[in-house]
Write a protein that holds these residues in place. Sequence first.
Motif, PDB file in Angstrom:
ATOM      1  N   ARG A  10     -31.340 -14.815  12.111  1.00  0.00           N
ATOM      2  CA  ARG A  10     -30.775 -16.238  11.932  1.00  0.00           C
ATOM      3  C   ARG A  10     -31.916 -17.089  11.387  1.00  0.00           C
ATOM      4  N   ALA A  11     -31.463 -17.856  10.462  1.00  0.00           N
ATOM      5  CA  ALA A  11     -32.408 -18.991   9.778  1.00  0.00           C
ATOM      6  C   ALA A  11     -31.606 -20.103   9.426  1.00  0.00           C
ATOM      7  N   THR A  12     -32.256 -21.067   9.093  1.00  0.00           N
ATOM      8  CA  THR A  12     -31.717 -22.364   8.719  1.00  0.00           C
ATOM      9  C   THR A  12     -32.681 -23.012   7.669  1.00  0.00           C
ATOM     10  N   SER A  13     -32.248 -23.879   6.685  1.00  0.00           N
ATOM     11  CA  SER A  13     -32.917 -24.829   5.815  1.00  0.00           C
ATOM     12  C   SER A  13     -32.378 -26.240   5.648  1.00  0.00           C
ATOM     13  N   PHE A  20     -28.258 -25.285   5.072  1.00  0.00           N
ATOM     14  CA  PHE A  20     -27.525 -24.030   5.290  1.00  0.00           C
ATOM     15  C   PHE A  20     -27.876 -23.378   6.703  1.00  0.00           C
ATOM     16  N   ASP A  21     -26.980 -22.839   7.333  1.00  0.00           N
ATOM     17  CA  ASP A  21     -27.198 -21.924   8.505  1.00  0.00           C
ATOM     18  C   ASP A  21     -26.974 -20.671   8.215  1.00  0.00           C
ATOM     19  N   VAL A  22     -27.805 -19.654   8.396  1.00  0.00           N
ATOM     20  CA  VAL A  22     -27.509 -18.268   7.931  1.00  0.00           C
ATOM     21  C   VAL A  22     -27.661 -17.319   8.876  1.00  0.00           C
ATOM     22  N   THR A  67     -23.163 -21.070   6.833  1.00  0.00           N
ATOM     23  CA  THR A  67     -22.391 -22.526   6.893  1.00  0.00           C
ATOM     24  C   THR A  67     -23.219 -23.480   6.012  1.00  0.00           C
ATOM     25  N   GLN A  68     -22.589 -24.356   5.205  1.00  0.00           N
ATOM     26  CA  GLN A  68     -23.165 -25.237   4.672  1.00  0.00           C
ATOM     27  C   GLN A  68     -22.866 -26.710   5.046  1.00  0.00           C
ATOM     28  N   ASN A 131     -31.381 -21.796  -4.850  1.00  0.00           N
ATOM     29  CA  ASN A 131     -32.855 -21.917  -4.252  1.00  0.00           C
ATOM     30  C   ASN A 131     -32.983 -22.381  -2.811  1.00  0.00           C
ATOM     31  N   CYS A 132     -31.789 -23.301  -2.710  1.00  0.00           N
ATOM     32  CA  CYS A 132     -31.940 -23.873  -1.147  1.00  0.00           C
ATOM     33  C   CYS A 132     -31.412 -22.898  -0.024  1.00  0.00           C
ATOM     34  N   LEU A 133     -30.130 -21.936  -0.928  1.00  0.00           N
ATOM     35  CA  LEU A 133     -29.826 -21.099   0.165  1.00  0.00           C
ATOM     36  C   LEU A 133     -30.812 -19.666   0.450  1.00  0.00           C
ATOM     37  N   LYS A 134     -31.341 -19.445  -0.823  1.00  0.00           N
ATOM     38  CA  LYS A 134     -32.253 -18.225  -0.736  1.00  0.00           C
ATOM     39  C   LYS A 134     -33.300 -18.011   0.037  1.00  0.00           C
TER      40      LYS A 134
END
Length: 292
Positions: A10-13, A20-22, A67-68, A131-134
């Motif tokens: 799990r990671a966020t940016s 983004f929450d991944v 999740t955006q 680029n933000c999601l990657k």
Amino acid sequence: MIKSMTGFGRATSQGEKRSFDVEIKTVNHRYLDINIRLPKSLLSLEENIRKLISEKLKRGKVDLFITQNILQKEDLEAKFNKKLADSYVRCLEEIRGTYSVRDDISVSLIAKFPDVISLEYKEEDLEEIWNCLKKPLEKALELLVEMRKREGNKLKEDIISRCQNIKDMVDAVAQRAPQIPIEYKEKLQNRLKDLMDEHSIDEGRLAMEVAIFADKACIDEEIVRLNSHIEQLKVTLDLEESVGRKLDFIVQEMNREANTIGSKANDLEICNFVLNMKSEIEKIREQIQNVE
């Protein structure tokens, strides 16, 4: 180094316009099965996401949740429909000329008519969004792979331990095997003595019977192959690639050789060893089902 197919990351940016929450999790599967849940506005990035996952993972059922959160709503703009406004104005002028009513045509009046001014979403910069999601996607995959490696090390330790147990039993079988024809000869001689005079026993015929039995009960080749499979299994565990299917094939061959030893040896003690071998092989097979 083997990797398990079970893992979680799990990671966020946090960007200026969006965050983004991944979250990604995997379980065992025969092939690479990727299921992605993401906002509709990001569907055009699905191919990029699948490609990135495929570069990191080779097998397993993958569930990815994205999740955006929009921080700055700059994606809306007002659009003026000039043709529609012209049509409204013509209609109003026609009404004025026909009925001689007071002329109160104004900008505010025209703007109130449906669809003269409408809100539309701006075309988003997909490269900027990617680029933000990657970054969080790569971080979540990194955490997932690390977890799969840790789990893979535990599986490797257990498999090697069980391989050693099987090797010990194979060595015991190899020591026991030469005694089987000798014991068969003694039993056959004792039976013949009970049935006929000792001097009437044809030693040549007896030797032939023992030779035929020894040939049928010979398990030297199976022992060599089983030992070879055990060593091959250990070597495969250290390969830097996806080895789950290869390990599964080796274990099938180990089970085949164990069955052959049990059927050819014709000895209770060896049969007991074979049963224990098959139990250990089955436990290895269960573990391998979760290896990438």
